[in-house]
Design a protein around this motif. Structure first.
Motif, PDB file in Angstrom:
ATOM      1  N   PRO A  35      17.756  42.730   7.212  1.00 34.79           N
ATOM      2  CA  PRO A  35      18.793  41.826   7.735  1.00 34.79           C
ATOM      3  C   PRO A  35      20.015  41.777   6.819  1.00 34.79           C
ATOM      4  O   PRO A  35      19.899  41.917   5.601  1.00 34.79           O
ATOM      5  CB  PRO A  35      18.085  40.467   7.774  1.00 34.79           C
ATOM      6  N   LEU A  36      21.186  41.590   7.432  1.00 33.82           N
ATOM      7  CA  LEU A  36      22.445  41.497   6.696  1.00 33.82           C
ATOM      8  C   LEU A  36      23.158  40.195   7.045  1.00 33.82           C
ATOM      9  O   LEU A  36      23.113  39.745   8.190  1.00 33.82           O
ATOM     10  CB  LEU A  36      23.378  42.662   7.043  1.00 33.82           C
ATOM     11  N   THR A  37      23.867  39.638   6.074  1.00 33.78           N
ATOM     12  CA  THR A  37      24.726  38.481   6.325  1.00 33.78           C
ATOM     13  C   THR A  37      26.035  38.973   6.940  1.00 33.78           C
ATOM     14  O   THR A  37      26.339  40.175   6.917  1.00 33.78           O
ATOM     15  CB  THR A  37      25.042  37.742   5.009  1.00 33.78           C
ATOM     16  N   ALA A  38      26.822  38.056   7.448  1.00 38.74           N
ATOM     17  CA  ALA A  38      28.117  38.420   8.027  1.00 38.74           C
ATOM     18  C   ALA A  38      28.992  39.116   6.983  1.00 38.74           C
ATOM     19  O   ALA A  38      29.678  40.099   7.280  1.00 38.74           O
ATOM     20  CB  ALA A  38      28.823  37.181   8.579  1.00 38.74           C
ATOM     21  N   ARG A  39      28.960  38.634   5.763  1.00 40.72           N
ATOM     22  CA  ARG A  39      29.761  39.243   4.691  1.00 40.72           C
ATOM     23  C   ARG A  39      29.299  40.683   4.432  1.00 40.72           C
ATOM     24  O   ARG A  39      30.120  41.588   4.263  1.00 40.72           O
ATOM     25  CB  ARG A  39      29.642  38.406   3.414  1.00 40.72           C
ATOM     26  N   GLN A  40      27.991  40.923   4.423  1.00 44.57           N
ATOM     27  CA  GLN A  40      27.469  42.274   4.207  1.00 44.57           C
ATOM     28  C   GLN A  40      27.827  43.208   5.361  1.00 44.57           C
ATOM     29  O   GLN A  40      28.149  44.379   5.146  1.00 44.57           O
ATOM     30  CB  GLN A  40      25.955  42.229   4.014  1.00 44.57           C
ATOM     31  N   VAL A  41      27.784  42.683   6.591  1.00 44.43           N
ATOM     32  CA  VAL A  41      28.181  43.488   7.751  1.00 44.43           C
ATOM     33  C   VAL A  41      29.655  43.851   7.628  1.00 44.43           C
ATOM     34  O   VAL A  41      30.045  45.008   7.817  1.00 44.43           O
ATOM     35  CB  VAL A  41      27.907  42.747   9.079  1.00 44.43           C
ATOM     36  N   VAL A  68      18.557  39.088  16.190  1.00 39.57           N
ATOM     37  CA  VAL A  68      17.813  37.905  15.748  1.00 39.57           C
ATOM     38  C   VAL A  68      18.424  37.496  14.423  1.00 39.57           C
ATOM     39  O   VAL A  68      18.994  38.317  13.703  1.00 39.57           O
ATOM     40  CB  VAL A  68      16.290  38.185  15.604  1.00 39.57           C
ATOM     41  N   ARG A  69      18.337  36.217  14.120  1.00 40.34           N
ATOM     42  CA  ARG A  69      18.912  35.761  12.860  1.00 40.34           C
ATOM     43  C   ARG A  69      17.915  34.890  12.116  1.00 40.34           C
ATOM     44  O   ARG A  69      17.070  34.227  12.717  1.00 40.34           O
ATOM     45  CB  ARG A  69      20.233  35.036  13.085  1.00 40.34           C
ATOM     46  N   HIS A  70      18.049  34.936  10.804  1.00 45.28           N
ATOM     47  CA  HIS A  70      17.175  34.183   9.910  1.00 45.28           C
ATOM     48  C   HIS A  70      18.068  33.373   8.976  1.00 45.28           C
ATOM     49  O   HIS A  70      19.079  33.877   8.489  1.00 45.28           O
ATOM     50  CB  HIS A  70      16.302  35.127   9.076  1.00 45.28           C
ATOM     51  N   ARG A  71      17.681  32.150   8.715  1.00 43.73           N
ATOM     52  CA  ARG A  71      18.458  31.302   7.821  1.00 43.73           C
ATOM     53  C   ARG A  71      18.470  31.928   6.426  1.00 43.73           C
ATOM     54  O   ARG A  71      17.444  32.367   5.930  1.00 43.73           O
ATOM     55  CB  ARG A  71      17.830  29.911   7.790  1.00 43.73           C
ATOM     56  N   GLU A  72      19.652  32.027   5.862  1.00 48.49           N
ATOM     57  CA  GLU A  72      19.799  32.524   4.494  1.00 48.49           C
ATOM     58  C   GLU A  72      20.875  31.694   3.815  1.00 48.49           C
ATOM     59  O   GLU A  72      22.060  31.837   4.140  1.00 48.49           O
ATOM     60  CB  GLU A  72      20.163  34.008   4.468  1.00 48.49           C
ATOM     61  N   TYR A  76      23.376  32.730   7.953  1.00 47.39           N
ATOM     62  CA  TYR A  76      22.291  33.507   8.550  1.00 47.39           C
ATOM     63  C   TYR A  76      22.378  34.958   8.112  1.00 47.39           C
ATOM     64  O   TYR A  76      23.445  35.463   7.785  1.00 47.39           O
ATOM     65  CB  TYR A  76      22.385  33.474  10.086  1.00 47.39           C
ATOM     66  N   ALA A  77      21.228  35.622   8.182  1.00 45.20           N
ATOM     67  CA  ALA A  77      21.159  37.076   8.057  1.00 45.20           C
ATOM     68  C   ALA A  77      20.726  37.581   9.428  1.00 45.20           C
ATOM     69  O   ALA A  77      19.875  36.972  10.089  1.00 45.20           O
ATOM     70  CB  ALA A  77      20.167  37.487   6.978  1.00 45.20           C
TER      71      ALA A  77
END
Length: 142
Positions: A35-41, A68-72, A76-77
């Motif tokens: 999974p990636l965060t918005a910043r990583q994307v 799908v998203r996971h709390r980070e 989210y990631a």
């Protein structure tokens, strides 16, 4: 004129073609190890996109059931709900179902395949109706 389906078309204002940014985001997520965060994307996408633009696309894809998203932390990631092959197959199926002449669409599709892809499709179709035991028997007969 460039073909919009290959991600190369930009309007006079430099805007991306419809759906191009979603495709770029999905490609970035498919190529990631997790999974990636918005910043990583955002870091993996070409150009200098605003963080909020990337976040909007991620949110839309999540609402469509494609991510799908996971709390980070406070955010989210994100990760794809399906692998790339499943996603592409679903899109192809949707286009086929939406057409008015399935036979014509399939005939045109097959006529435009490379010899290698045609051979692969033939192999997949010839084994599709066999049970594993039948497939093994038919291979032994050859």
């Amino acid at each position: 004129m460039e073909d919009e389906s290959h991600g190369g078309s930009r309007g006079a204002a430099g805007r991306r073609a419809r759906g191009e940014l979603e495709s770029d985001v999905l490609a970035a997520l498919w190529s990631a190890d997790g999974p990636l965060t918005a910043r990583q994307v955002r870091e993996r996408l070409p150009g200098d996109l605003a963080y909020t633009t990337v976040l909007t696309i991620l949110t839309r894809l999540h609402e469509k059931g494609m991510l799908v998203r996971h709390r980070e932390g406070r955010g989210y990631a994100y990760e794809p709900a399906r692998d790339e092959a499943s996603h592409t197959a679903q899109r192809m199926h949707s286009l086929l179902v939406g057409g008015s002449d399935r036979e014509a669409v399939l005939a045109r599709f097959v006529s435009e395949l490379s010899a290698q892809d045609e051979h692969l499709l033939h192999q997949l179709l010839s084994g599709h109706d066999e049970t594993p035991a039948e497939g093994e028997r038919s291979r032994r007969k050859r």
